[in-house]
Write a protein that holds these residues in place. Structure first.
Motif, PDB file in Angstrom:
ATOM      1  N   ALA A   1       0.818  -1.211   0.000  1.00 41.13           N
ATOM      2  CA  ALA A   1       0.000   0.000   0.000  1.00 41.13           C
ATOM      3  C   ALA A   1       0.851   1.260   0.000  1.00 41.13           C
ATOM      4  O   ALA A   1       0.336   2.352  -0.218  1.00 41.13           O
ATOM      5  CB  ALA A   1      -0.917   0.012   1.222  1.00 41.13           C
ATOM      6  N   GLY A   2       2.153   1.123   0.252  1.00 42.54           N
ATOM      7  CA  GLY A   2       3.018   2.293   0.282  1.00 42.54           C
ATOM      8  C   GLY A   2       4.474   1.890   0.402  1.00 42.54           C
ATOM      9  O   GLY A   2       4.800   0.761   0.783  1.00 42.54           O
ATOM     10  N   VAL A   3       5.355   2.827   0.061  1.00 44.38           N
ATOM     11  CA  VAL A   3       6.798   2.605   0.097  1.00 44.38           C
ATOM     12  C   VAL A   3       7.440   3.751   0.869  1.00 44.38           C
ATOM     13  O   VAL A   3       7.118   4.921   0.635  1.00 44.38           O
ATOM     14  CB  VAL A   3       7.398   2.548  -1.325  1.00 44.38           C
ATOM     15  CG1 VAL A   3       8.895   2.272  -1.259  1.00 44.38           C
ATOM     16  CG2 VAL A   3       6.691   1.504  -2.173  1.00 44.38           C
ATOM     17  N   THR A   4       8.351   3.404   1.776  1.00 41.19           N
ATOM     18  CA  THR A   4       9.125   4.407   2.500  1.00 41.19           C
ATOM     19  C   THR A   4      10.584   4.285   2.092  1.00 41.19           C
ATOM     20  O   THR A   4      11.172   3.206   2.183  1.00 41.19           O
ATOM     21  CB  THR A   4       9.000   4.218   4.019  1.00 41.19           C
ATOM     22  OG1 THR A   4       7.634   4.387   4.401  1.00 41.19           O
ATOM     23  CG2 THR A   4       9.855   5.228   4.769  1.00 41.19           C
ATOM     24  N   GLY A   5      11.169   5.381   1.622  1.00 42.83           N
ATOM     25  CA  GLY A   5      12.565   5.363   1.217  1.00 42.83           C
ATOM     26  C   GLY A   5      12.751   4.726  -0.148  1.00 42.83           C
ATOM     27  O   GLY A   5      11.818   4.525  -0.917  1.00 42.83           O
ATOM     28  N   ARG A   6      14.005   4.387  -0.428  1.00 44.13           N
ATOM     29  CA  ARG A   6      14.361   3.801  -1.719  1.00 44.13           C
ATOM     30  C   ARG A   6      15.382   2.699  -1.513  1.00 44.13           C
ATOM     31  O   ARG A   6      15.778   2.397  -0.387  1.00 44.13           O
ATOM     32  CB  ARG A   6      14.931   4.883  -2.651  1.00 44.13           C
ATOM     33  CG  ARG A   6      13.933   5.986  -3.017  1.00 44.13           C
ATOM     34  CD  ARG A   6      14.535   6.963  -4.001  1.00 44.13           C
ATOM     35  NE  ARG A   6      13.604   8.013  -4.363  1.00 44.13           N
ATOM     36  CZ  ARG A   6      12.700   7.928  -5.326  1.00 44.13           C
ATOM     37  NH1 ARG A   6      12.598   6.809  -6.037  1.00 44.13           N
ATOM     38  NH2 ARG A   6      11.900   8.938  -5.600  1.00 44.13           N
ATOM     39  N   LEU A   7      15.811   2.108  -2.627  1.00 42.47           N
ATOM     40  CA  LEU A   7      16.866   1.113  -2.556  1.00 42.47           C
ATOM     41  C   LEU A   7      18.108   1.731  -1.917  1.00 42.47           C
ATOM     42  O   LEU A   7      18.354   2.933  -2.083  1.00 42.47           O
ATOM     43  CB  LEU A   7      17.195   0.609  -3.968  1.00 42.47           C
ATOM     44  CG  LEU A   7      16.139  -0.264  -4.659  1.00 42.47           C
ATOM     45  CD1 LEU A   7      16.591  -0.587  -6.083  1.00 42.47           C
ATOM     46  CD2 LEU A   7      15.888  -1.543  -3.896  1.00 42.47           C
ATOM     47  N   PRO A   8      18.891   0.963  -1.171  1.00 42.54           N
ATOM     48  CA  PRO A   8      18.816  -0.502  -1.091  1.00 42.54           C
ATOM     49  C   PRO A   8      17.924  -1.036   0.020  1.00 42.54           C
ATOM     50  O   PRO A   8      17.738  -2.235   0.117  1.00 42.54           O
ATOM     51  CB  PRO A   8      20.275  -0.880  -0.828  1.00 42.54           C
ATOM     52  CG  PRO A   8      20.793   0.259  -0.002  1.00 42.54           C
ATOM     53  CD  PRO A   8      20.122   1.484  -0.549  1.00 42.54           C
ATOM     54  N   ARG A   9      17.347  -0.153   0.876  1.00 43.88           N
ATOM     55  CA  ARG A   9      16.573  -0.665   2.003  1.00 43.88           C
ATOM     56  C   ARG A   9      15.249   0.070   2.132  1.00 43.88           C
ATOM     57  O   ARG A   9      15.024   0.827   3.081  1.00 43.88           O
ATOM     58  CB  ARG A   9      17.386  -0.543   3.297  1.00 43.88           C
ATOM     59  CG  ARG A   9      18.704  -1.312   3.296  1.00 43.88           C
ATOM     60  CD  ARG A   9      19.349  -1.268   4.664  1.00 43.88           C
ATOM     61  NE  ARG A   9      18.573  -2.033   5.634  1.00 43.88           N
ATOM     62  CZ  ARG A   9      18.777  -1.980   6.955  1.00 43.88           C
ATOM     63  NH1 ARG A   9      19.697  -1.180   7.447  1.00 43.88           N
ATOM     64  NH2 ARG A   9      18.046  -2.712   7.765  1.00 43.88           N
ATOM     65  N   PRO A  10      14.330  -0.142   1.203  1.00 47.20           N
ATOM     66  CA  PRO A  10      13.019   0.501   1.332  1.00 47.20           C
ATOM     67  C   PRO A  10      12.161  -0.212   2.363  1.00 47.20           C
ATOM     68  O   PRO A  10      12.375  -1.380   2.686  1.00 47.20           O
ATOM     69  CB  PRO A  10      12.433   0.352  -0.070  1.00 47.20           C
ATOM     70  CG  PRO A  10      13.026  -0.934  -0.563  1.00 47.20           C
ATOM     71  CD  PRO A  10      14.428  -0.970  -0.007  1.00 47.20           C
ATOM     72  N   GLY A  11      11.185   0.483   2.886  1.00 48.70           N
ATOM     73  CA  GLY A  11      10.183  -0.135   3.746  1.00 48.70           C
ATOM     74  C   GLY A  11       8.856  -0.192   3.011  1.00 48.70           C
ATOM     75  O   GLY A  11       8.546   0.684   2.200  1.00 48.70           O
ATOM     76  N   PHE A  12       8.080  -1.230   3.291  1.00 45.29           N
ATOM     77  CA  PHE A  12       6.818  -1.416   2.579  1.00 45.29           C
ATOM     78  C   PHE A  12       5.654  -1.454   3.562  1.00 45.29           C
ATOM     79  O   PHE A  12       5.688  -2.184   4.547  1.00 45.29           O
ATOM     80  CB  PHE A  12       6.836  -2.711   1.759  1.00 45.29           C
ATOM     81  CG  PHE A  12       7.841  -2.701   0.646  1.00 45.29           C
ATOM     82  CD1 PHE A  12       9.076  -3.300   0.805  1.00 45.29           C
ATOM     83  CD2 PHE A  12       7.551  -2.065  -0.541  1.00 45.29           C
ATOM     84  CE1 PHE A  12      10.009  -3.281  -0.218  1.00 45.29           C
ATOM     85  CE2 PHE A  12       8.472  -2.044  -1.578  1.00 45.29           C
ATOM     86  CZ  PHE A  12       9.712  -2.645  -1.412  1.00 45.29           C
ATOM     87  N   ALA A  13       4.639  -0.662   3.285  1.00 45.88           N
ATOM     88  CA  ALA A  13       3.387  -0.712   4.027  1.00 45.88           C
ATOM     89  C   ALA A  13       2.428  -1.635   3.292  1.00 45.88           C
ATOM     90  O   ALA A  13       2.405  -1.661   2.063  1.00 45.88           O
ATOM     91  CB  ALA A  13       2.791   0.686   4.139  1.00 45.88           C
TER      92      ALA A  13
END
Length: 379
Positions: A270-282
């Motif tokens: 439902a959403g993405v926090t940050g970018r590669l290499p360590r994104p977080g996913f909602a």
């Protein structure tokens, strides 16, 4: 139909079987080509499934035999599959077979079931929709005797149908029933994230994939920041489409998968926090690709949703924890009931929780560097 009987002299020899053709525009039953056996009131091009009843009586001397048959003249139904469906190179035989078991015909001189194949990797939303419109007008309508059609749109295929309902003159009167199955009406986060990974990039960077980028705020630079849009995720085509409500004369139905996120917060993105290499996913409730709220056009992460979609559906069907790739197969029997009117009323139905609305997204757990935190879903 007709209510007529036919009588031959005792010297006539009649074949045990002979085919008869119903000439609907002329109102005649014909055998052997042009020989007319009976007449009935001419039938105009179909705008709804039409029941028929036929009774034939044969007399020879004192012997009398009567045969009665009932049937249904079905509106043409077009199945519009989703993204990458053309990779198989042919229609899904299992799907077609399931419909044929309920009386549909995809082959022969009078088909009423059609599978629209289109090059989804080379056409964008607008171009694929135009190809669908051409197919209906040049293939489906000339092959059938109908003024209206039913359409099943799976995934991207549902967006093609919505596009024509919004922008193609006459489609709002052409379509009788419109069945949406797992349609990303507000896009899908997977279309954005896929471009990050080389193995998925060739399919995530096509025009059609870009036309499925989310139209709801789905990115933020850090935990706690408000949801917004990254600069490389503009989707003007779907934004434009979502300003157009479903036409009021269309009977529209939405089928969707509804798997809640697990204890670790894994679910439909439902959403993405940050970018590669360590994104977080909602994550939220959905089928692994399309959120429930996106399938129903409800607000997500503070977005506007799709006005004139959920409130104009005559039925919302929660298929439970079914993955995106299996939605159409899972829903076949119920879709057939909708199209055939088999105990299905054209009015909103309760979802599985008994509430006469679509379930809202539940709060989801996001995994991110430095721990876990909650985000609020759309309500």
């Amino acid at each position: 139909m007709g209510g007529q009987s036919f009588q031959g002299g005792p010297d006539r020899v009649i074949a045990a079987r002979f085919p008869a053709a119903f000439d609907l525009p002329a109102g005649r039953v014909r055998v052997g080509g042009d020989a007319s056996m009976a007449e009935f009131t001419p039938v105009p091009p179909l705008d709804e499934n039409t029941p028929i009843a036929v009774e034939i009586t044969v007399r020879q001397g004192k012997a009398v035999a009567t045969a009665r048959r009932t049937g249904m003249l079905l509106l043409p139904t077009i199945i519009v599959p989703g993204y990458l469906s053309d990779m198989a190179g042919k229609p899904d035989a299992g799907i077609l077979s399931a419909f044929e078991q309920r009386g549909y015909r995809s082959q022969g001189p009078s088909p009423d079931l059609f599978w629209f194949t289109y090059p989804s990797r080379s056409l964008g939303l607008r171009e694929a929709s135009q190809a669908l419109s051409t197919y209906v007008r040049e293939v489906v309508l000339p092959t059938t005797y109908a003024a209206r059609v039913n359409v099943i749109g799976y995934s991207l295929g549902g967006l093609l149908v919505r596009w024509n309902l919004a922008f193609d003159d006459g489609w709002d009167h052409l379509v009788n029933r419109f069945v949406m199955v797992g349609v990303p009406n507000e896009g899908t986060v997977l279309s954005y994230v896929g471009t990050w990974y080389p193995i998925a990039a060739p399919w995530a960077r096509t025009s059609a994939a870009r036309n499925m980028l989310p139209t709801f705020p789905f990115w933020r630079p850090a935990p706690g920041a408000p949801w917004t849009f990254p600069p490389d995720a503009q989707n003007t085509a779907l934004i434009e489409l979502n300003t157009h409500p479903l036409p009021e004369g269309i009977r529209a139905y939405a089928f969707y998968g509804n798997q809640q996120p697990d204890a670790e917060g894994r679910g439909t993105w439902a959403g993405v926090t940050g970018r590669l290499p360590r994104p977080g996913f909602a994550s939220g409730a959905g089928d692994g690709v399309v959120l429930v709220a996106s399938a129903l056009g409800l607000p997500i992460n503070g977005g506007d949703g799709v006005p004139g979609l959920a409130d104009r559906l005559v039925m919302q069907r929660d298929l439970g924890p079914v993955g995106h790739l299996w939605l159409l197969e899972s829903a076949i029997s119920e879709i057939e009931d909708v199209l055939l009117g088999a105990g299905v009323h054209d009015q909103p139905r309760p979802s599985r929780d008994g509430v006469e609305r679509a379930p809202t997204m539940q709060p989801a757990v996001q995994n991110a560097p430095g721990g876990r935190f909650l985000i609020s879903g759309a309500r």
